[in-house]
Write an enzyme that holds these catalytic residues in place. Structure first.
Site, short mmCIF file in Angstrom:
data_model
loop_
_atom_site.label_atom_id
_atom_site.label_comp_id
_atom_site.label_asym_id
_atom_site.label_seq_id
_atom_site.Cartn_x
_atom_site.Cartn_y
_atom_site.Cartn_z
N LYS A 118 0.86 -1.20 -0.09
CA LYS A 118 0.09 0.09 -0.11
C LYS A 118 0.99 1.29 0.11
CE LYS A 118 -4.38 -1.44 1.76
NZ LYS A 118 -5.31 -1.27 2.68
N LYS A 201 -6.94 -8.77 -6.90
CA LYS A 201 -7.97 -8.84 -6.02
C LYS A 201 -9.10 -7.82 -6.48
CE LYS A 201 -9.12 -8.50 -1.04
NZ LYS A 201 -8.73 -8.36 0.28
N LYS A 204 -12.98 -2.30 -3.70
CA LYS A 204 -14.08 -1.39 -3.85
C LYS A 204 -13.41 -0.27 -4.34
CE LYS A 204 -14.07 -2.56 1.35
NZ LYS A 204 -14.58 -3.06 2.20
#
Ligand code: TRP
Length: 339
Positions: A118, A201, A204
């Protein structure tokens, strides 16, 4: 024989960053529902304090928190049988989180692959909260002395860190207070992948809406997204081994299997050698059949936000009944006075 020291208890959480996706449903919520009413006490949490490790628009955060709660309930989490609440209403999470910041080592945090991914090349500029996030996650779990945590493969390392924190705390203070939590990682489509790139993956927050199925998508949108999902040119293989090296095909077969509660091998037996022109519409129909009742119920719940807030408040109250004595005992062990 002496009674087991820890009540079998499940804890898990979902971050309210953006809307709920099919990945959250198949990979998490559906499994949470299945664990209710069995051997475990179940505690499920909308982890809003985790969401703000990256900036969230305040109105969207509040909306997403209620939407995740609505998704839990619509999918079958019974707020009477399970404890359902949002993290910010139970201040013991952050209090125990601070204690664990003083137990966890910087070297442990530096090994967290999710943080490295991240933060990427921007590691100097991400929030301190993002770095400390796994320590708060350990607090979420251990505040309830949870013995089992159902999570996706990507969270396994954080549950292992939780065990390390529990062990170090017990060792440093010469107690046997926190349990060694077991990560529960199983189920077919536990990892639902992106419809545009089967190696990523389903998230959202990805840039294109076509890459995910939102739990609020209507039937036409679901059908269109599956029709346009990326695939290779080959038909479905006869055996699961034939899906090796075909991430997009594998993902669609896994999604079908999870929605129908059958194995991927059974999906292939049901559609022997089918082309995408046959399989994609069948998958879309199945998805609409399974998801429409949930999204309908979510919409009904979201029309009455005050009722959702009441459910969360009641869940928070029940969560505090477990959390408060565990935190009080932790303070005592550490030598912190609350007179
Ligand atoms: N880190 C988890 C995720 O990103 C969410 C989470 C926070 C969680 N606290 C938790 C999951 C405790 C399980 C248990 O998906």
């Amino acid at each position: 024989m002496s009674a087991p020291k820890f009540t079998p208890r499940v804890f898990s959480g979902i971050k309210p960053s953006g809307g709920l996706t099919l990945g959250n449903y198949l990979g998490a919520i559906k499994r949470f529902v299945a664990m209710q009413g069995g051997a475990f006490d179940c505690v499920y949490c909308v982890v809003d304090l985790h969401a703000i490790t990256v900036w969230q628009d305040p109105a969207e955060l509040a909306h997403a928190t209620r939407e995740v709660a609505a998704g839990f309930i619509a999918a079958g989490i019974d707020p009477e049988r399970s404890i359902l609440f949002n993290q910010a209403q139970v201040s013991q999470h952050t209090e125990l989180g601070w204690i664990f910041n003083c137990v966890a080592r910087v070297g442990w945090m530096n090994r967290m692959t999710q943080f490295k991914e991240k933060a990427g090349t921007n590691a100097e500029n991400v929030s301190l909260g993002l770095y400390a996030y796994p320590s708060l996650m350990a607090a979420d779990i251990l505040l309830y002395h949870a013995t089992h945590v159902p999570v996706g493969e990507d969270q396994k390392q954080h549950v292992e860190l939780t065990r390390d924190i529990a062990q170090k705390f017990n060792h440093d203070f010469k107690v046997d207070f926190f349990p060694e939590t077991i990560p529960v990682i199983e189920g077919p489509a536990m990892r639902v992948m992106n419809l545009r790139d089967g190696t990523k993956k389903m998230s959202k927050s990805g840039e294109s809406d076509m890459e995910r199925i939102n739990m609020t998508d209507d039937a036409d949108t679901i059908a269109r997204k599956f029709r346009k999902a990326r695939t290779d040119a080959e038909p479905l293989p006869d055996t699961v081994e034939g899906l090796a090296g075909r991430p997009e095909a594998r993902n669609l077969v896994d999604i079908y299997a999870a929605l129908a509660d059958i194995t991927p091998a059974e999906v292939l037996a049901r559609y022997p050698g089918a082309g995408w022109g046959t399989f994609k519409p069948a998958l879309a129909d199945l998805a609409v059949e399974k998801l429409a009742p949930i999204s309908g119920e979510m919409a009904r719940l979201m029309a009455d936000p005050a009722e959702i807030d009441r459910i969360l408040a009641r869940g928070a109250e029940r969560a505090r009944e477990i959390a408060a004595p565990i935190l009080a005992r932790t303070y005592e062990i550490v030598g912190l006075i609350r007179s």
